[in-house]
Write a protein that holds these residues in place. Structure first.
Motif, PDB file in Angstrom:
ATOM      1  N   LEU A   1      51.164  34.124  29.730  1.00  0.00           N
ATOM      2  CA  LEU A   1      52.602  33.868  29.742  1.00  0.00           C
ATOM      3  C   LEU A   1      53.067  33.837  31.185  1.00  0.00           C
ATOM      4  O   LEU A   1      52.544  34.560  32.030  1.00  0.00           O
ATOM      5  N   ASP A   2      54.043  32.997  31.441  1.00  0.00           N
ATOM      6  CA  ASP A   2      54.632  32.967  32.769  1.00  0.00           C
ATOM      7  C   ASP A   2      56.118  32.645  32.646  1.00  0.00           C
ATOM      8  O   ASP A   2      56.545  32.017  31.684  1.00  0.00           O
ATOM      9  N   ILE A   3      56.868  33.088  33.625  1.00  0.00           N
ATOM     10  CA  ILE A   3      58.295  32.789  33.712  1.00  0.00           C
ATOM     11  C   ILE A   3      58.451  31.742  34.804  1.00  0.00           C
ATOM     12  O   ILE A   3      57.961  31.925  35.918  1.00  0.00           O
ATOM     13  N   LEU A   4      59.129  30.674  34.472  1.00  0.00           N
ATOM     14  CA  LEU A   4      59.364  29.630  35.454  1.00  0.00           C
ATOM     15  C   LEU A   4      60.770  29.785  36.011  1.00  0.00           C
ATOM     16  O   LEU A   4      61.729  29.934  35.253  1.00  0.00           O
ATOM     17  N   GLU A   5      60.869  29.782  37.329  1.00  0.00           N
ATOM     18  CA  GLU A   5      62.175  29.882  37.972  1.00  0.00           C
ATOM     19  C   GLU A   5      63.020  28.669  37.608  1.00  0.00           C
ATOM     20  O   GLU A   5      62.493  27.574  37.414  1.00  0.00           O
TER      21      GLU A   5
ATOM     22  N   PHE B   1      50.785  29.656  27.335  1.00  0.00           N
ATOM     23  CA  PHE B   1      49.603  28.811  27.509  1.00  0.00           C
ATOM     24  C   PHE B   1      48.410  29.498  26.860  1.00  0.00           C
ATOM     25  O   PHE B   1      48.371  30.728  26.740  1.00  0.00           O
ATOM     26  N   ARG B   2      47.399  28.696  26.488  1.00  0.00           N
ATOM     27  CA  ARG B   2      46.160  29.266  25.966  1.00  0.00           C
ATOM     28  C   ARG B   2      44.982  28.417  26.427  1.00  0.00           C
ATOM     29  O   ARG B   2      45.141  27.241  26.772  1.00  0.00           O
ATOM     30  N   LYS B   3      43.821  29.060  26.379  1.00  0.00           N
ATOM     31  CA  LYS B   3      42.594  28.402  26.810  1.00  0.00           C
ATOM     32  C   LYS B   3      41.428  29.048  26.073  1.00  0.00           C
ATOM     33  O   LYS B   3      41.369  30.277  25.982  1.00  0.00           O
ATOM     34  N   PRO B   4      40.499  28.239  25.543  1.00  0.00           N
ATOM     35  CA  PRO B   4      39.343  28.839  24.858  1.00  0.00           C
ATOM     36  C   PRO B   4      38.464  29.605  25.841  1.00  0.00           C
ATOM     37  O   PRO B   4      38.232  29.149  26.954  1.00  0.00           O
ATOM     38  N   LYS B   5      38.003  30.780  25.410  1.00  0.00           N
ATOM     39  CA  LYS B   5      37.113  31.560  26.264  1.00  0.00           C
ATOM     40  C   LYS B   5      35.769  30.861  26.442  1.00  0.00           C
ATOM     41  O   LYS B   5      35.116  31.044  27.451  1.00  0.00           O
ATOM     42  N   LYS B   6      35.392  30.019  25.475  1.00  0.00           N
ATOM     43  CA  LYS B   6      34.101  29.322  25.575  1.00  0.00           C
ATOM     44  C   LYS B   6      34.111  28.293  26.699  1.00  0.00           C
ATOM     45  O   LYS B   6      33.070  27.884  27.175  1.00  0.00           O
ATOM     46  N   ASP B   7      35.288  27.866  27.128  1.00  0.00           N
ATOM     47  CA  ASP B   7      35.409  26.946  28.258  1.00  0.00           C
ATOM     48  C   ASP B   7      35.353  27.721  29.571  1.00  0.00           C
ATOM     49  O   ASP B   7      35.935  27.307  30.566  1.00  0.00           O
ATOM     50  N   ASN B   8      34.659  28.838  29.548  1.00  0.00           N
ATOM     51  CA  ASN B   8      34.659  29.739  30.691  1.00  0.00           C
ATOM     52  C   ASN B   8      34.124  29.039  31.933  1.00  0.00           C
ATOM     53  O   ASN B   8      32.929  28.897  32.116  1.00  0.00           O
ATOM     54  N   ASP B   9      35.033  28.591  32.740  1.00  0.00           N
ATOM     55  CA  ASP B   9      34.667  28.009  34.027  1.00  0.00           C
ATOM     56  C   ASP B   9      34.912  29.039  35.132  1.00  0.00           C
ATOM     57  O   ASP B   9      35.071  28.700  36.285  1.00  0.00           O
ATOM     58  N   GLY B  10      34.959  30.295  34.722  1.00  0.00           N
ATOM     59  CA  GLY B  10      35.192  31.371  35.679  1.00  0.00           C
ATOM     60  C   GLY B  10      36.666  31.620  35.944  1.00  0.00           C
ATOM     61  O   GLY B  10      37.014  32.508  36.690  1.00  0.00           O
ATOM     62  N   ASP B  11      37.541  30.836  35.320  1.00  0.00           N
ATOM     63  CA  ASP B  11      38.972  30.962  35.597  1.00  0.00           C
ATOM     64  C   ASP B  11      39.735  31.090  34.291  1.00  0.00           C
ATOM     65  O   ASP B  11      40.214  30.114  33.753  1.00  0.00           O
ATOM     66  N   LEU B  12      39.811  32.297  33.769  1.00  0.00           N
ATOM     67  CA  LEU B  12      40.506  32.536  32.510  1.00  0.00           C
ATOM     68  C   LEU B  12      41.849  33.216  32.729  1.00  0.00           C
ATOM     69  O   LEU B  12      42.306  33.964  31.889  1.00  0.00           O
ATOM     70  N   THR B  13      42.455  32.951  33.862  1.00  0.00           N
ATOM     71  CA  THR B  13      43.779  33.489  34.128  1.00  0.00           C
ATOM     72  C   THR B  13      44.571  32.496  34.977  1.00  0.00           C
ATOM     73  O   THR B  13      43.998  31.784  35.794  1.00  0.00           O
ATOM     74  N   LEU B  14      45.856  32.444  34.733  1.00  0.00           N
ATOM     75  CA  LEU B  14      46.734  31.635  35.578  1.00  0.00           C
ATOM     76  C   LEU B  14      46.994  32.322  36.910  1.00  0.00           C
ATOM     77  O   LEU B  14      47.422  31.697  37.870  1.00  0.00           O
ATOM     78  N   PHE B  15      46.729  33.618  36.956  1.00  0.00           N
ATOM     79  CA  PHE B  15      47.087  34.431  38.112  1.00  0.00           C
ATOM     80  C   PHE B  15      45.827  35.085  38.668  1.00  0.00           C
ATOM     81  O   PHE B  15      45.372  36.109  38.161  1.00  0.00           O
ATOM     82  N   SER B  16      45.275  34.499  39.699  1.00  0.00           N
ATOM     83  CA  SER B  16      43.970  34.932  40.173  1.00  0.00           C
ATOM     84  C   SER B  16      44.028  35.973  41.289  1.00  0.00           C
ATOM     85  O   SER B  16      43.034  36.636  41.547  1.00  0.00           O
ATOM     86  N   ASP B  17      45.164  36.119  41.936  1.00  0.00           N
ATOM     87  CA  ASP B  17      45.231  37.088  43.031  1.00  0.00           C
ATOM     88  C   ASP B  17      46.344  38.108  42.787  1.00  0.00           C
ATOM     89  O   ASP B  17      47.215  37.909  41.939  1.00  0.00           O
TER      90      ASP B  17
ATOM     91  N   SER C   1      50.112  36.801  43.193  1.00  0.00           N
ATOM     92  CA  SER C   1      50.687  36.026  42.088  1.00  0.00           C
ATOM     93  C   SER C   1      50.933  36.914  40.868  1.00  0.00           C
ATOM     94  O   SER C   1      51.917  36.726  40.147  1.00  0.00           O
ATOM     95  N   LYS C   2      50.077  37.905  40.653  1.00  0.00           N
ATOM     96  CA  LYS C   2      50.293  38.843  39.540  1.00  0.00           C
ATOM     97  C   LYS C   2      51.537  39.688  39.771  1.00  0.00           C
ATOM     98  O   LYS C   2      52.319  39.925  38.841  1.00  0.00           O
ATOM     99  N   LEU C   3      51.738  40.130  41.012  1.00  0.00           N
ATOM    100  CA  LEU C   3      52.928  40.913  41.340  1.00  0.00           C
ATOM    101  C   LEU C   3      54.187  40.060  41.239  1.00  0.00           C
ATOM    102  O   LEU C   3      55.233  40.548  40.788  1.00  0.00           O
ATOM    103  N   ASN C   4      54.106  38.799  41.626  1.00  0.00           N
ATOM    104  CA  ASN C   4      55.267  37.905  41.500  1.00  0.00           C
ATOM    105  C   ASN C   4      55.654  37.707  40.046  1.00  0.00           C
ATOM    106  O   ASN C   4      56.836  37.671  39.713  1.00  0.00           O
ATOM    107  N   ARG C   5      54.665  37.573  39.168  1.00  0.00           N
ATOM    108  CA  ARG C   5      54.968  37.424  37.737  1.00  0.00           C
ATOM    109  C   ARG C   5      55.651  38.688  37.222  1.00  0.00           C
ATOM    110  O   ARG C   5      56.631  38.623  36.474  1.00  0.00           O
ATOM    111  N   ALA C   6      55.155  39.850  37.629  1.00  0.00           N
ATOM    112  CA  ALA C   6      55.769  41.109  37.208  1.00  0.00           C
ATOM    113  C   ALA C   6      57.203  41.204  37.723  1.00  0.00           C
ATOM    114  O   ALA C   6      58.109  41.620  36.990  1.00  0.00           O
TER     115      ALA C   6
END
Length: 170
Positions: free
Chosen positions: A50-54, A83-99, A102-107
């Protein structure tokens, strides 16, 4: 299905949606006040984000960017984007917020509304006190409602602090 998640509980909401999908129920939308609508599907492992868009952001560009990274846009509820994404499509990036940033900004975006709501309530209580001194039953009832709402906002602020601490600890 009725469930309540506060704006700061987005991690718990993501987990809830993932578990429903694992049990064969794909999230479709939210109707009214927190009525989650699901459709039956195969039991699969999906990641929900989930994300909040300004308000100033370009919604179409944002959704297209997420889709370019393999995320399926599901639904928008108020300012929240699902948003959703299958875990089987694991390209190493299963999050919209990798650092952490960006996680603190979402919070931080998740706490803006409850904080603003709390400030408005404080102003309202102060204005009533200055004008009436809480002499009527209606004034006292409104005061109790405002105090209850402030307790809820305070709880959200405490949850926010815990969330920030959790994000910083990794």
């Amino acid at each position: 299905m009725h469930r309540f998640f506060s704006m700061v509980d987005f991690l718990e909401e993501e987990s809830f949606l993932e578990k429903q999908h694992q049990n064969g129920w794909r999230f479709v939308e939210i109707k009214g006040l927190n009525t989650y609508v699901f459709e039956e599907t195969r039991q699969e492992d999906y990641v929900y984000q989930l994300d909040i868009l300004e308000e100033t952001s370009d919604e179409e560009t944002y959704i297209a960017m997420c889709q370019d990274y393999g995320w399926e846009y599901v639904f928008k509820y108020n300012h929240w984007y699902y948003f959703r994404k299958p875990k089987k499509d694991n390209d190493g990036d299963l999050t919209l917020f990798s650092d952490t940033t960006s996680k603190l900004n979402r919070a931080k975006k998740s706490i803006k509304f409850p904080t603003l709501y709390g400030l408005v309530l404080l102003f309202l209580v102060f204005a009533i006190f200055v004008k009436t001194g809480f002499q009527t039953w209606a004034d006292k009832f409104l005061l109790m409602v405002c105090i209850l709402a402030l307790v809820i906002v305070g709880t959200q602020l405490l949850k926010y602090r815990q969330l920030v601490k959790k994000i910083k600890e990794g």
